[in-house]
Design an enzyme around this catalytic site. Structure first.
Site, PDB file in Angstrom:
ATOM      1  N   HIS A 168       0.700  -1.424   0.016  1.00 45.42           N
ATOM      2  CA  HIS A 168      -0.161   0.109   0.506  1.00 45.42           C
ATOM      3  C   HIS A 168       1.484   1.425   0.133  1.00 45.42           C
ATOM      4  O   HIS A 168      -0.003   2.187  -0.255  1.00 45.42           O
ATOM      5  CB  HIS A 168      -1.086  -0.251   1.224  1.00 45.42           C
ATOM      6  CG  HIS A 168      -2.039  -1.012   0.629  1.00 45.42           C
ATOM      7  ND1 HIS A 168      -3.418  -0.909   0.714  1.00 45.42           N
ATOM      8  CD2 HIS A 168      -1.945  -2.753   1.122  1.00 45.42           C
ATOM      9  CE1 HIS A 168      -3.924  -2.005   0.450  1.00 45.42           C
ATOM     10  NE2 HIS A 168      -3.655  -2.988   0.949  1.00 45.42           N
ATOM     11  N   ASP A 380       3.476   9.194  -0.946  1.00 46.07           N
ATOM     12  CA  ASP A 380       2.423   8.548   0.020  1.00 46.07           C
ATOM     13  C   ASP A 380       2.481   7.588  -1.244  1.00 46.07           C
ATOM     14  O   ASP A 380       2.377   7.104  -2.713  1.00 46.07           O
ATOM     15  CB  ASP A 380       0.988   9.539  -0.080  1.00 46.07           C
ATOM     16  CG  ASP A 380       0.376   9.001   0.938  1.00 46.07           C
ATOM     17  OD1 ASP A 380      -0.036   7.449   1.290  1.00 46.07           O
ATOM     18  OD2 ASP A 380      -0.640   9.837   1.180  1.00 46.07           O
TER      19      ASP A 380
HETATM   20  O1  F6P Z   1      -1.839   2.899   4.695  1.00 41.57           O
HETATM   21  C1  F6P Z   1      -0.840   2.606   5.092  1.00 41.57           C
HETATM   22  C2  F6P Z   1      -1.245   2.257   6.219  1.00 41.57           C
HETATM   23  O2  F6P Z   1       0.119   2.169   6.781  1.00 41.57           O
HETATM   24  C3  F6P Z   1      -1.749   1.029   6.546  1.00 41.57           C
HETATM   25  O3  F6P Z   1      -1.270  -0.523   6.456  1.00 41.57           O
HETATM   26  C4  F6P Z   1      -2.042   1.385   7.921  1.00 41.57           C
HETATM   27  O4  F6P Z   1      -3.108   0.398   8.637  1.00 41.57           O
HETATM   28  C5  F6P Z   1      -2.459   3.339   7.916  1.00 41.57           C
HETATM   29  O5  F6P Z   1      -1.468   2.852   7.127  1.00 41.57           O
HETATM   30  C6  F6P Z   1      -2.175   3.401   9.675  1.00 41.57           C
HETATM   31  O6  F6P Z   1      -1.564   2.473   9.859  1.00 41.57           O
HETATM   32  P1  F6P Z   1      -1.175   2.336  11.481  1.00 41.57           P
HETATM   33  O7  F6P Z   1      -2.302   0.428  11.117  1.00 41.57           O
HETATM   34  O8  F6P Z   1       0.042   2.186  12.098  1.00 41.57           O
HETATM   35  O9  F6P Z   1      -2.377   2.777  12.787  1.00 41.57           O
END
Ligand code: F6P
Length: 482
Positions: A168, A380
């Protein structure tokens, strides 16, 4: 249709202890969850992931959180040390900053890699326990790049159909990736998947460049957009699959009476002003200080904007236990204070700042009410907020100012106003350009963006990834029968 098994670090909700036997359940934030959740809700399947709390997972709150999901949820538990070294450590202090080209923010602590492998092995075990032959195994994101290798080490992978992976976040160019101490081990692990999906052509290009440089024992064959890597007698397909949003749900909800009313109320609070919206998870990759500095520069150099624009900046708390994230919040707080202190009048405050997530109705009302979306990450993977903003513009009006380093720029570039998020003066000039843009041009641009976001939505994304994976599934099954 194959049964779908989604594997990601996070489940779509987070459990949080609120005292003895008291738990809160909150929806998880971020692009992955907002894209994958509607897909599983529609198709059914299984989601394997971590419910966001260290230690034992409480049964009752978990059952409550998953009761109405419409799909099967398999939790993976992490101890406190694993959370610290795997999630905060390798995932978010090594891979996250490095893959966003911010290598100075990395902490290459060698202990983190061991924890990363160990937790990825735990995920592999969860897959083995829950998957049946023929299931479509789809592993997501940078926390779990070692899962296929762990499965193959358990030599059970031949019972499974193709192993697929989608990243992602961005994949960095070789000059940056080559700083990673485990660069070869990590690429080798990724090459244990059968299909590797990235957000954009840029990421595919970077990944193939790294494979060529770091793994000379591979052969890369590219024909147009199709890339195949030959490695250890296997073929690995690589492609770009730009993620989308659940367009219809955003559009329909944005049309609702409740959202219309909230949006009108918001507009009425700022008479005679154009509203500019920034909405991000708290993260240093999102370019929030640079954006605030650009807004300040625009107010300084273009007095016509004073009293005529308001920047609404929403920052959703995230990873606050990591010290750098907290420092970063303090920087934002100080900048907001500086701008408001300098420019406010008795009837106008230039920055409205919310450090909290808004409920969905409120967020959609903001998308509907704001004339300009100002989305300027330093880098991003995609940035779904840009697409959500477009989907909610049911009046087909509105301007999108977008970082050229957001994955979404590859799809939206003719019609969004692209900026370099490191160039504060250029961003300030672009605010003025958006402010002065005539309605006919705004509508023409927004109409084209809407068409694209509607067509290349999250179901289109999932279908194209599954189609690429299903070809492999058939091939893998056939070759195993032979
Ligand atoms: O979209 C990227 C991402 O790292 C996801 O994998 C993740 O769920 C999200 O951002 C939010 O971050 P976190 O899971 O560390 O809260």
């Amino acid at each position: 249709m194959h049964r779908l098994i989604i594997v990601s670090n996070r489940l779509p909700f987070a459990l949080d202890s609120a005292g003895e036997d008291l738990w809160t359940v909150t929806p998880a934030v971020g692009g992955l969850v907002s894209a994958v959740e509607p897909v599983l809700r529609e198709r059914g399947g299984t989601w394997i992931g971590w419910p966001g709390t260290a230690g034992e997972i409480p049964n009752e709150p978990l059952a409550k959180a998953t009761r109405d999901a419409g799909y099967n949820v398999v939790p993976v538990a992490l101890s406190e040390t694993e959370r610290d070294e795997f999630y905060y450590g390798y995932s978010n202090e090594v891979i996250w900053p490095l893959f966003h080209d911010l290598q100075n923010f990395c902490n290459f602590d060698p202990a983190y890699w061991q924890a990363y492998k160990q937790v990825n092995e735990r995920y592999a075990d969860a897959i083995i326990r829950n998957a049946r032959p023929g299931d479509f195994i789809w592993v997501h994101d940078y926390h779990l790049m070692y899962v296929a290798q762990a499965l193959r080490e358990r030599s059970t992978s031949e019972n499974l159909s193709a192993l697929t992976f989608f990243l992602h976040i961005p994949f960095p160019p070789y000059d940056i990736f080559s700083k990673l101490p485990q660069q070869r081990r990590l690429l080798r692990a990724l090459l244990q998947f059968d299909l590797l999906g990235f957000q954009t052509r840029r990421d595919v290009r970077n990944f193939l460049q790294c494979v060529r440089r770091v793994m000379p024992d591979t052969k890369v064959v590219s024909r147009g957009e199709t890339h195949v890597i030959r490695f250890e007698k296997r073929k690995i397909r690589v492609g770009h699959f730009p993620i989308g949003i659940d367009f219809d749900s955003f559009e329909n909800e944005a049309k609702s009476e409740a959202v219309a009313q909230r949006s009108q109320k918001l507009r009425a609070s700022f008479p005679d002003c154009q509203l500019i919206l920034g909405s991000d998870r708290l993260d240093y990759s999102k370019g929030i200080p640079e954006r605030l500095r650009a807004f300040r520069d625009a107010l300084e150099r273009y007095p016509e904007l004073r009293g005529r624009v308001v920047l609404i900046q929403i920052v959703v708390p995230s990873r606050v236990e990591i010290p750098r994230y907290n420092e970063f919040k303090n920087r934002i707080d100080r900048l907001v204070g500086d701008i408001n202190g300098r420019f406010s009048t008795s009837t106008w405050i230039p920055v409205q700042y919310h450090f909290r997530g808004l409920d969905r109705e409120d967020l959609l009302a903001h998308f509907r009410a704001c004339d300009i979306a100002f989305i300027t990450p330093l880098k991003d993977g995609m940035n779904l907020v840009a697409k959500e903003y477009c989907a909610c513009r049911i009046d087909q009006d509105g301007t999108l100012i977008l970082s050229q380093f957001a994955g979404a720029a590859e799809q939206l570039k003719p019609d969004a106003l692209l900026v370099n998020p490191y160039d504060v003066e250029q961003m300030a000039d672009t605010i003025v350009k958006a402010f002065r843009m005539n309605p006919a041009e705004r509508t023409a641009r927004m109409k084209r963006m809407l068409r694209m976001v509607r067509k290349e939505n999250v179901f289109w994304w999932v279908d194209s990834f599954l189609a690429a994976g299903s070809q492999l599934t058939r091939k893998v099954t056939r070759s195993r029968r032979n």
